[in-house]
Design an enzyme around this catalytic site. Structure first.
Site, PDB file in Angstrom:
ATOM      1  N   TYR A   1       8.571  -1.536   3.938  1.00  0.00           N
ATOM      2  CA  TYR A   1       8.277  -2.018   2.114  1.00  0.00           C
ATOM      3  C   TYR A   1       8.656  -1.446   0.893  1.00  0.00           C
ATOM      4  O   TYR A   1       8.704  -1.390  -0.914  1.00  0.00           O
ATOM      5  CB  TYR A   1       7.293  -1.697   2.100  1.00  0.00           C
ATOM      6  CG  TYR A   1       6.275  -2.704   3.081  1.00  0.00           C
ATOM      7  CD1 TYR A   1       6.494  -4.144   3.461  1.00  0.00           C
ATOM      8  CD2 TYR A   1       5.174  -2.538   4.145  1.00  0.00           C
ATOM      9  CE1 TYR A   1       6.201  -5.017   3.472  1.00  0.00           C
ATOM     10  CE2 TYR A   1       4.620  -3.361   5.051  1.00  0.00           C
ATOM     11  CZ  TYR A   1       4.981  -4.407   4.674  1.00  0.00           C
ATOM     12  OH  TYR A   1       4.660  -5.636   5.530  1.00  0.00           O
TER      13      TYR A   1
ATOM     14  N   GLU B   1      16.440  -5.246   8.465  1.00  0.00           N
ATOM     15  CA  GLU B   1      14.740  -5.082   8.837  1.00  0.00           C
ATOM     16  C   GLU B   1      15.145  -4.765  10.717  1.00  0.00           C
ATOM     17  O   GLU B   1      14.434  -4.202  10.972  1.00  0.00           O
ATOM     18  CB  GLU B   1      13.514  -6.326   8.693  1.00  0.00           C
ATOM     19  CG  GLU B   1      13.651  -6.241   7.036  1.00  0.00           C
ATOM     20  CD  GLU B   1      12.626  -7.387   6.793  1.00  0.00           C
ATOM     21  OE1 GLU B   1      12.109  -7.093   6.085  1.00  0.00           O
ATOM     22  OE2 GLU B   1      12.383  -8.115   7.662  1.00  0.00           O
TER      23      GLU B   1
ATOM     24  N   LYS C   1       1.162  -6.932  13.092  1.00  0.00           N
ATOM     25  CA  LYS C   1       0.084  -5.489  12.321  1.00  0.00           C
ATOM     26  C   LYS C   1      -0.638  -5.099  12.481  1.00  0.00           C
ATOM     27  O   LYS C   1      -1.580  -6.029  13.741  1.00  0.00           O
ATOM     28  CB  LYS C   1       0.480  -6.095  10.496  1.00  0.00           C
ATOM     29  CG  LYS C   1       1.459  -6.912   9.817  1.00  0.00           C
ATOM     30  CD  LYS C   1       0.952  -7.028   8.259  1.00  0.00           C
ATOM     31  CE  LYS C   1       2.015  -7.558   7.477  1.00  0.00           C
ATOM     32  NZ  LYS C   1       1.805  -8.260   6.430  1.00  0.00           N
TER      33      LYS C   1
ATOM     34  N   HIS D   1       4.149  -9.710  10.437  1.00  0.00           N
ATOM     35  CA  HIS D   1       5.391  -9.693   8.869  1.00  0.00           C
ATOM     36  C   HIS D   1       6.181 -10.590   9.445  1.00  0.00           C
ATOM     37  O   HIS D   1       6.723 -10.992  10.237  1.00  0.00           O
ATOM     38  CB  HIS D   1       5.775  -8.099   8.973  1.00  0.00           C
ATOM     39  CG  HIS D   1       7.402  -8.052   8.149  1.00  0.00           C
ATOM     40  ND1 HIS D   1       7.795  -7.680   6.472  1.00  0.00           N
ATOM     41  CD2 HIS D   1       9.028  -8.247   8.811  1.00  0.00           C
ATOM     42  CE1 HIS D   1       8.955  -7.792   6.561  1.00  0.00           C
ATOM     43  NE2 HIS D   1       9.318  -8.233   7.032  1.00  0.00           N
TER      44      HIS D   1
ATOM     45  N   ASN E   1      -2.693  -9.389   6.012  1.00  0.00           N
ATOM     46  CA  ASN E   1      -2.124 -10.760   6.369  1.00  0.00           C
ATOM     47  C   ASN E   1      -1.318 -10.778   7.762  1.00  0.00           C
ATOM     48  O   ASN E   1      -0.687 -11.773   8.198  1.00  0.00           O
ATOM     49  CB  ASN E   1      -1.716 -11.104   5.539  1.00  0.00           C
ATOM     50  CG  ASN E   1      -0.397 -10.413   5.046  1.00  0.00           C
ATOM     51  OD1 ASN E   1      -0.149  -9.565   5.826  1.00  0.00           O
ATOM     52  ND2 ASN E   1       0.460 -10.758   4.111  1.00  0.00           N
TER      53      ASN E   1
END
Ligand code: UDP
Ligand code: MG
Length: 168
Positions: A51, A137, A11, A126, A123
């Site tokens: 998401y 995905e 990310k 992913h 975080n």
């Protein structure tokens, strides 16, 4: 043996913190095979589709701004596909729990993640959480030709009148 595929996204916080090499080294501990990798400028539409399961959450809008890179002022992520035995659980183990404060401190999220003052979990990575999610995905982030083997069934299509950018 359960051969699985999994999608990893480094990310925007992982990129601005210069963690790319470190994260890939950590992921290599799982001894999986890398099948695809690319830097992506994430659109709002792609982020929202990725998401979709969180669209009713109060943090959804901030999560989208985080993933497209508005928060970190770097409009890119690194998307990776790995394949191997029990790939999903092995990667999730190295990645750690969703909440970086609850994640094992030696996991990637435990070591490098943070919770923003507004409560979003930044975080760093992913990782797919089931074979069904991984398939959805991987198909959202990669075209068949961007992966070294056809991980899922493919079909041939003919496109007419397609406008695309080429090197001038
Ligand atoms: N997230 C968050 N707060 C929450 C739950 C999720 O900020 O209470 C963010 C976090 O960045 C997480 C992402 O939304 O990685 C996707 O959530 P999911 O529940 O799918 O967790 P993951 O599969 O990433 O561990
Ligand atoms: Mg998830």
């Amino acid at each position: 043996m359960a051969i699985q595929q999994t999608l990893i996204i480094i990310k925007p916080d992982g990129l601005v913190k210069s963690l790319t090499g470190n994260i890939i080294s950590r992921l290599s501990e799982a001894k999986l095979t890398i099948m695809g990798a690319k830097v992506v400028r994430v659109t709002r539409d792609q982020a929202a589709r990725h998401y979709e399961h969180l669209k009713d959450q109060p943090f959804f809008e901030e999560l989208i701004q985080y993933i497209v890179g508005d928060v970190h002022k770097t409009h890119r992520v690194l998307a990776l596909v790995y394949q191997g035995d029990e790939a999903i659980a092995k990667i999730r183990d190295i990645v750690g729990e969703t909440n970086p404060e609850k994640a094992n401190p030696v996991s990637i999220r435990g070591a490098y993640g943070r919770i923003t003052t507004s409560g979003v979990f930044e975080n760093v990575v992913h990782a797919s959480s089931s074979p069904e999610d991984a398939e959805k995905e991987i198909k959202l982030w990669f075209e068949p030709e961007e992966i070294v083997e056809d991980l899922y069934p493919v079909k041939e299509i003919t496109l007419d009148n397609i406008k695309k950018t080429a090197w001038a």
